[in-house]
Structures are given as C-alpha cells and as structure tokens.
Write an enzyme that holds these catalytic residues in place. Structure first.
Site, PDB file in Angstrom:
ATOM      1  CE  LYS A   1       3.149  -0.508  25.066  1.00 43.87           C
ATOM      2  NZ  LYS A   1       4.195  -0.898  26.013  1.00 43.87           N
TER       3      LYS A   1
ATOM      4  CE1 TYR B   1     -22.506   7.141  46.189  1.00 45.33           C
ATOM      5  CE2 TYR B   1     -20.904   7.103  44.395  1.00 45.33           C
ATOM      6  CZ  TYR B   1     -22.153   6.756  44.908  1.00 45.33           C
ATOM      7  OH  TYR B   1     -23.028   6.041  44.141  1.00 45.33           O
TER       8      TYR B   1
END
Length: 391
Positions: free
Chosen positions: A44, A281
C-alpha cells in the site's frame, strides 16, 4: 511516481535508490520466521514510498503468495501492471467506502475486506451484476477500534449474512482476519487480549460453517515476535522494506533484514560565511564562527520533515552533519564546519547504514515520528532508481 529501472546516466538532484535484492532477501527472511504460514507483502501507499509495482514483483519472486493494499485503486493498478495475475499471486484490499469499485475488484479476482453489513450488501450486488462470486474476507475488530466488525451480535449478523450469500453463490468467504493495536510494544496487555478475542470470533464463525482459506492477524511486529499469532498468513509491511516496526521490537539486523531505500541528493552550493550569519527562515540557526555551509536541494515538498529542522542527520563527505536551521520547501542547509566539498558531492540522508550514513530510524528520532512516515512521505519529485532488479 517517477521511476527509472536502472541508475541514470545524468546526475540527479536527488534520488531514492531502491535495492530490490535487499527486498527479496527480506521476504525470504520473513518467510523463514513464519514457516507454517503464507506471506503477504503489503505494498500500500506505493509500497511505503518504494514503488508498488517493482516491489510487488520482487516480493512475488521471493515467494510472497499474497499482496496487500489499502485501497481498491491500488489493488486494481497491480492487476493492470502485468505479471501479477491471479494465477501467480493473490491480492487483497481492505479500505472501502460506499460506492467503491466493487464490481471491478470482483472481476479482477481481488479479495475484498468486509467489516459491516453495508459493505457485504454492496459486494454481493456487484457479484450478482458481474455474474461471478466475490472473494470476501470478514474483518473482526478485536480491539484496535478502527475498521472491523464488533464482537457479539454484529459479528453474528455479518457471519450469518455472509454464509447466506455464499449459499446463493454470490460470495466465497476466503478469510477471517483482524489487526493488532500494540504489537510493536512487546508485552503490552492488549496483545494477549486481542489474540484471545480473535480465537473466539474465529471459533464462532467456523462453528457456523465458515471455512476460510486463511486466518490472519499478524502484522510486521507480530510476525517478528509472536509465533503464536502467525495462523495461516502473516501480513508484513514495513519489515519487507528492511525497517523495524519500532526500536522496542529490535533492529533490522536482529531479524536478518536490510533497509531497501537509500535517499541521497547532490550538494548544490558550498560557501564560506562569517560567524553570526543567519541560516534559513527565521534565523533559528546562526553560525557560531566562520564556517562553510552546504546547500542540500531537497525539502518538505520532497518529504523531508520540517519537524527535523535543526536535528536531521546527513552524511556528507564521510561526516555526519545536521540540518542547520529550518527545512524549506525545496532545500535545507548543513553546517560543514569549514570543510569545502565540491558542489555535486553526495549528501546521504538515510540508507542501510553500511557506510556510516543515518538510517530512516535516525530521521524518525530526529523528527519525533516513526520510520514508516519517513520513507512513505518521500515525494514524487524524487525519482526511484531501482538496482538489482533481476532475481
């Protein structure tokens, strides 16, 4: 997902190298741990980020008799891929919502999971329309509290209606199954409680006349540590990819497993900066003195967890470095401590650890998460490069 069968001739910004020989060896090791049971390789979510079709094929080559997916779309894609025919491998999917592609799954000979009456009604209608019986596995909720049918009256109703549908030739009840909540915490009291309830719910269904091909509850941690939970089939997910379900269970090497994915990028820039220089940042990192900075051209858009800002480990030129400042969307910075490797030098974020590089578990610890999330979240901008493709 971007894929390439072999190593590319031109340098890539970043790549996730998938070692299919390691995957095949992992499947063989897991089969040896559960010799009395069939093995399902769970593929999956693009095989936990590794690439569903190549990994499914490799797992089948190594002896996996079943493949597991969450969604029917994943299961149908495997059937369409070629080489994964019903004669070669069984496929099961378990995450259904009303109105799903039941008929397509029935016609593709996919085992579908049923947890409640609405799902049984939809799959029997699809089987009637298709003119062939559906392969149905009834899921019991033994304590996880997610999907699955509750014990007692709900289970009795579901079993009874499934048997009636089977008598009409609309379904074949191929399996009875459940899922552990805490198998990755050895000794947790819920493990024994779930096993006891699973046996009781099995006994009821079989006493009513259900004759399942497979009974299964063992996920990766139970496959590794709970032989009494193996029954007829084990569902191995993260362990197929050479990653331990949790540090408490043990390391991959403890079970003869090897991590399959190596994530690397090429350094885009190296520059010298003075002390006190802000990095990324918010300037959550400033250089403690004159140093060199290396720019690694992957970020949270590629699946690098922003939560690992300031903590994520990277191997550059043989030395562990740490993410300096915040992880940005497309890039992050490492403080190279004055070293000046040339641009294009490989930065290995994680791998098996053979070369001293970090592992996915190291990144999980750095980000406060689990290794499942680290590999599964690697995005589609990162090409998967498959090595050792031939058995």
């Amino acid at each position: 997902m971007n894929e390439t069968a072999t190593a590319p001739t031109a340098p890539l910004r970043a790549r996730a190298e998938i070692d299919l020989a390691a995957l095949r060896a992992n499947v063989r090791a897991l089969r040896a741990l559960a010799p009395g049971a069939q093995l399902m390789a769970v593929v999956k979510s693009e095989a936990y980020g590794h690439g569903a079709v190549p990994c499914a094929r490799a797992a089948v080559e190594a002896g996996a008799g079943w493949l597991g997916t969450a969604t029917p779309e994943e299961a149908l894609a495997l059937r369409r891929a070629g080489g994964l025919t019903p004669e070669r491998v069984r496929i099961m999917c378990w995450l259904w919502t009303p109105g799903g592609p039941w008929r397509e799954a029935v016609e593709a000979d996919i085992d579908v999971s049923v947890s409640g009456m609405w799902a049984l009604e939809e799959v029997t209608a699809a089987a009637r329309a298709a003119g062939i019986p559906a392969c149905v596995q009834l899921k019991a909720d033994t304590g996880l509290g997610r999907n699955g049918c509750q014990p007692g009256d709900d289970w009795a109703e579901l079993v009874g209606e499934a048997l009636r549908a089977e008598a009409e030739g609309l379904v074949h009840v191929t399996g009875l199954w459940s899922h552990f909540a805490c198998a990755d915490e050895p000794g947790h009291p819920s493990i024994a409680a779930q096993l006891t309830l699973f046996r009781e719910m099995l006994a009821y269904a079989e006493g009513q006349g259900v004759r399942p091909e497979v009974r299964h509850i063992a996920n990766s941690p139970a496959t590794l540590t709970l032989p009494e939970a193996h029954f007829d089939l084990v569902r191995t997910g993260i362990a197929v990819y050479g990653i331990s379900p949790s540090p408490e269970v043990g390391t991959p090497a403890d079970f003869g497993l090897r991590p399959v994915m190596t994530l690397a990028a090429n350094i885009a820039l190296v520059k010298r900066v003075p002390g006190g220089h802000g990095v990324s940042y918010g300037h959550h990192y400033t250089t403690p003195g004159e140093t060199t900075l290396g720019l690694v051209p992957v970020g949270y858009a590629d699946g690098i967890p922003r939560h690992a800002s300031g903590t994520g480990p990277v191997l550059v030129d043989g030395k562990w470095r740490t993410v300096a400042g915040r992880v940005a969307m497309d890039q992050f910075v490492v403080d190279l401590g004055g070293d000046e490797p040339p641009p294009g030098t490989e930065a290995v974020l994680f791998g098996p650890g053979d070369r001293g590089e970090p592992t996915a578990e190291d990144w999980a610890q750095a980000a406060g998460t689990i290794a499942y999330e680290i590999v599964t979240r690697i995005g589609t901008r990162v090409p998967r490069v498959y090595v050792n493709a031939s058995p």
